[in-house]
Design a protein around this motif. Structure first.
Motif, PDB file in Angstrom:
ATOM      1  N   GLY A   3       0.823  -1.203   0.000  1.00 24.43           N
ATOM      2  CA  GLY A   3       0.000   0.000   0.000  1.00 24.43           C
ATOM      3  C   GLY A   3       0.857   1.253   0.000  1.00 24.43           C
ATOM      4  N   TRP A   4       1.815   1.302   0.926  1.00 24.16           N
ATOM      5  CA  TRP A   4       2.679   2.473   1.051  1.00 24.16           C
ATOM      6  C   TRP A   4       4.086   2.029   1.438  1.00 24.16           C
ATOM      7  CZ3 TRP A   4      -1.812   2.013   4.074  1.00 24.16           C
ATOM      8  CH2 TRP A   4      -2.903   2.764   3.657  1.00 24.16           C
ATOM      9  N   LEU A   5       5.066   2.792   0.993  1.00 24.41           N
ATOM     10  CA  LEU A   5       6.441   2.642   1.452  1.00 24.41           C
ATOM     11  C   LEU A   5       6.721   3.823   2.363  1.00 24.41           C
ATOM     12  CD1 LEU A   5       9.090   1.001   1.164  1.00 24.41           C
ATOM     13  CD2 LEU A   5       9.737   2.596  -0.668  1.00 24.41           C
ATOM     14  N   LEU A   6       6.861   3.563   3.667  1.00 23.59           N
ATOM     15  CA  LEU A   6       6.883   4.637   4.649  1.00 23.59           C
ATOM     16  C   LEU A   6       7.999   4.476   5.662  1.00 23.59           C
ATOM     17  CD1 LEU A   6       3.069   4.622   5.502  1.00 23.59           C
ATOM     18  CD2 LEU A   6       4.235   6.351   4.116  1.00 23.59           C
ATOM     19  N   SER A   7       8.542   5.604   6.084  1.00 14.95           N
ATOM     20  CA  SER A   7       9.435   5.638   7.238  1.00 14.95           C
ATOM     21  C   SER A   7       8.620   6.054   8.461  1.00 14.95           C
ATOM     22  CB  SER A   7      10.573   6.639   7.014  1.00 14.95           C
ATOM     23  OG  SER A   7      10.072   7.974   7.043  1.00 14.95           O
ATOM     24  N   GLN A   8       9.205   5.922   9.635  1.00 12.64           N
ATOM     25  CA  GLN A   8       8.523   6.381  10.847  1.00 12.64           C
ATOM     26  C   GLN A   8       8.252   7.884  10.774  1.00 12.64           C
ATOM     27  OE1 GLN A   8      11.587   4.543  13.460  1.00 12.64           O
ATOM     28  NE2 GLN A   8       9.818   4.104  14.782  1.00 12.64           N
ATOM     29  N   LYS A   9       9.188   8.633  10.219  1.00  8.80           N
ATOM     30  CA  LYS A   9       8.976  10.084  10.146  1.00  8.80           C
ATOM     31  C   LYS A   9       7.907  10.438   9.116  1.00  8.80           C
ATOM     32  CE  LYS A   9      13.080  11.787  12.384  1.00  8.80           C
ATOM     33  NZ  LYS A   9      14.253  12.691  12.367  1.00  8.80           N
ATOM     34  N   ASP A  10       7.762   9.633   8.067  1.00  5.57           N
ATOM     35  CA  ASP A  10       6.627   9.811   7.148  1.00  5.57           C
ATOM     36  C   ASP A  10       5.315   9.613   7.908  1.00  5.57           C
ATOM     37  OD1 ASP A  10       8.334  10.152   4.944  1.00  5.57           O
ATOM     38  OD2 ASP A  10       8.305   8.014   4.453  1.00  5.57           O
ATOM     39  N   ILE A  11       5.277   8.541   8.684  1.00  5.10           N
ATOM     40  CA  ILE A  11       4.072   8.223   9.461  1.00  5.10           C
ATOM     41  C   ILE A  11       3.765   9.347  10.447  1.00  5.10           C
ATOM     42  CG2 ILE A  11       3.090   6.635  11.166  1.00  5.10           C
ATOM     43  CD1 ILE A  11       4.761   4.405   9.823  1.00  5.10           C
ATOM     44  N   PHE A  12       4.818   9.888  11.061  1.00  5.38           N
ATOM     45  CA  PHE A  12       4.642  10.930  12.070  1.00  5.38           C
ATOM     46  C   PHE A  12       3.916  12.141  11.493  1.00  5.38           C
ATOM     47  CE2 PHE A  12       6.949  13.734  15.414  1.00  5.38           C
ATOM     48  CZ  PHE A  12       5.882  13.596  16.282  1.00  5.38           C
ATOM     49  N   GLN A  13       4.196  12.493  10.258  1.00  5.68           N
ATOM     50  CA  GLN A  13       3.526  13.632   9.637  1.00  5.68           C
ATOM     51  C   GLN A  13       2.020  13.399   9.537  1.00  5.68           C
ATOM     52  OE1 GLN A  13       5.075  16.594   9.154  1.00  5.68           O
ATOM     53  NE2 GLN A  13       6.685  15.425  10.198  1.00  5.68           N
ATOM     54  N   HIS A  14       1.614  12.188   9.235  1.00  8.13           N
ATOM     55  CA  HIS A  14       0.184  11.873   9.183  1.00  8.13           C
ATOM     56  C   HIS A  14      -0.413  11.836  10.590  1.00  8.13           C
ATOM     57  CE1 HIS A  14      -0.214  10.975   4.859  1.00  8.13           C
ATOM     58  NE2 HIS A  14       1.059  10.674   4.960  1.00  8.13           N
TER      59      HIS A  14
END
Length: 323
Positions: free
Chosen positions: A219-230
């Motif tokens: 679904g998504w390729l994400l880092s923890q900091k990407d997740i944090f923004q959401h």
């Protein structure tokens, strides 16, 4: 006239499990498959699902339950007895089940040290090899990445304690890994099992294309900091509202491994995710393989859908969700 070029009968171990219930729901919604729950107990079974009761101590009961089935899908928790999957693979061969999906949902557990270090690789590989040795059932391995909302709601997974506004970043928090939703996993299985077994005059994909092969969807390729923004956007908070910590992924993994092998089974989640977040690309399988999303007719995810799943994670965390 019977359609012999599509699978119809699908047996599932774990129809009420974390991912099993979404696979079951997707198969039923498609209207093309007959689903049978392979179960030991008297758990409530979803409407429209047949039941085959078994004893894992009685191989004959397993074989009988799988007779006439086209597909066996195995979904089990990590605490299931180690020999259960092998018993199921052997029963599938004895019952001439054409396709078996081993219990390998999530990371690419057959990939090198990642699978060994997370303890997921050896049983998955053993199931694949046993199916090939017996020569009756083709295996299909689904690699999906982690279920996003579940992982975000579980503090020992992606590192977020949503209820207490705390996040622990592994290393710098920038390592990207694959994520998916429960629903997309179910849709992928349904769409794959809706393909014709052999070509029907066109150039489209067939189920036979995937015999004894791995399938990669995400679904998504994400880092923890990407997740944090959401997380910040969905919660309406700022970084200053959160307690932010940093911890080396390897240190976090080794600490959890020590606890696990000392008898603390609750440490497994931390060990699993910390190892996947190593900054070596292990958790990013789409750099090594072609994703099958488009071939399987899966709609692309959007930033909006990621926000929706983030909201779901907050709801799960607030409800006391435990995996």
């Amino acid at each position: 006239m019977a359609d012999t070029n599509h699978v119809k009968k699908v047996a599932i171990v774990g129809v009420n499990g974390t991912v099993g219930k979404y696979i079951t729901k997707a198969l039923l919604s498609g209207g093309k498959h007959e689903v049978t729950a392979v179960t030991r107990g008297d758990a409530e079974i979803p409407k429209g699902v047949k039941v085959a009761k078994v004893s894992y101590d009685d191989p004959a009961s397993l074989t009988k339950a799988l007779e006439g089935q086209d597909v066996l899908i195995i979904t089990m928790g990590t605490r299931a007895p180690k020999d259960t999957q092998q018993k199921l693979v052997e029963a599938a061969a004895a019952a001439n089940v054409a396709f078996v999906f081993p219990n390998a949902w999530g990371i690419e557990s057959s990939y090198g040290a990642l699978g060994t270090d997370t303890l997921l690789g050896p049983p998955a590989i053993a199931a694949m090899r046993r199916a090939e040795e017996l020569g009756k059932s083709a295996w299909i391995m689904m690699n999906t990445g982690y279920w996003y909302s579940h992982s975000l709601a579980t503090s020992s997974a992606h590192g977020f304690d949503l209820n207490n506004k705390t996040v622990t970043f592994y290393d710098e928090g920038t390592t990207k890994i694959n994520n998916i939703t429960w629903e997309k996993t179910g849709d992928a299985v349904r769409n794959l099992l809706s393909l014709p077994i052999e070509p029907e005059g066109g150039n489209g994909p067939t189920l036979s294309d995937y015999r004894n092969k791995q399938v990669y969807i995400s679904g998504w390729l994400l880092s923890q900091k990407d997740i944090f923004q959401h997380v910040l956007r969905v919660s309406g908070t700022m970084e200053s509202d959160w307690t932010i910590k940093y911890e080396p992924a390897a240190q976090r993994y080794e600490e959890a491994k020590k606890r696990l092998f000392s008898g603390d089974r609750s440490a497994y989640n931390q060990m699993l995710y910390a190892r996947t977040y190593y900054n070596n690309g292990d958790g990013n399988f789409e750099t090594r393989h072609v994703l099958e999303n488009e071939k399987l007719g899966l709609a692309p995810e959007t930033p909006e859908s990621l926000d929706e799943q983030t909201k779901l994670a907050f709801e799960l965390a607030a409800s006391g969700y435990k995996y």
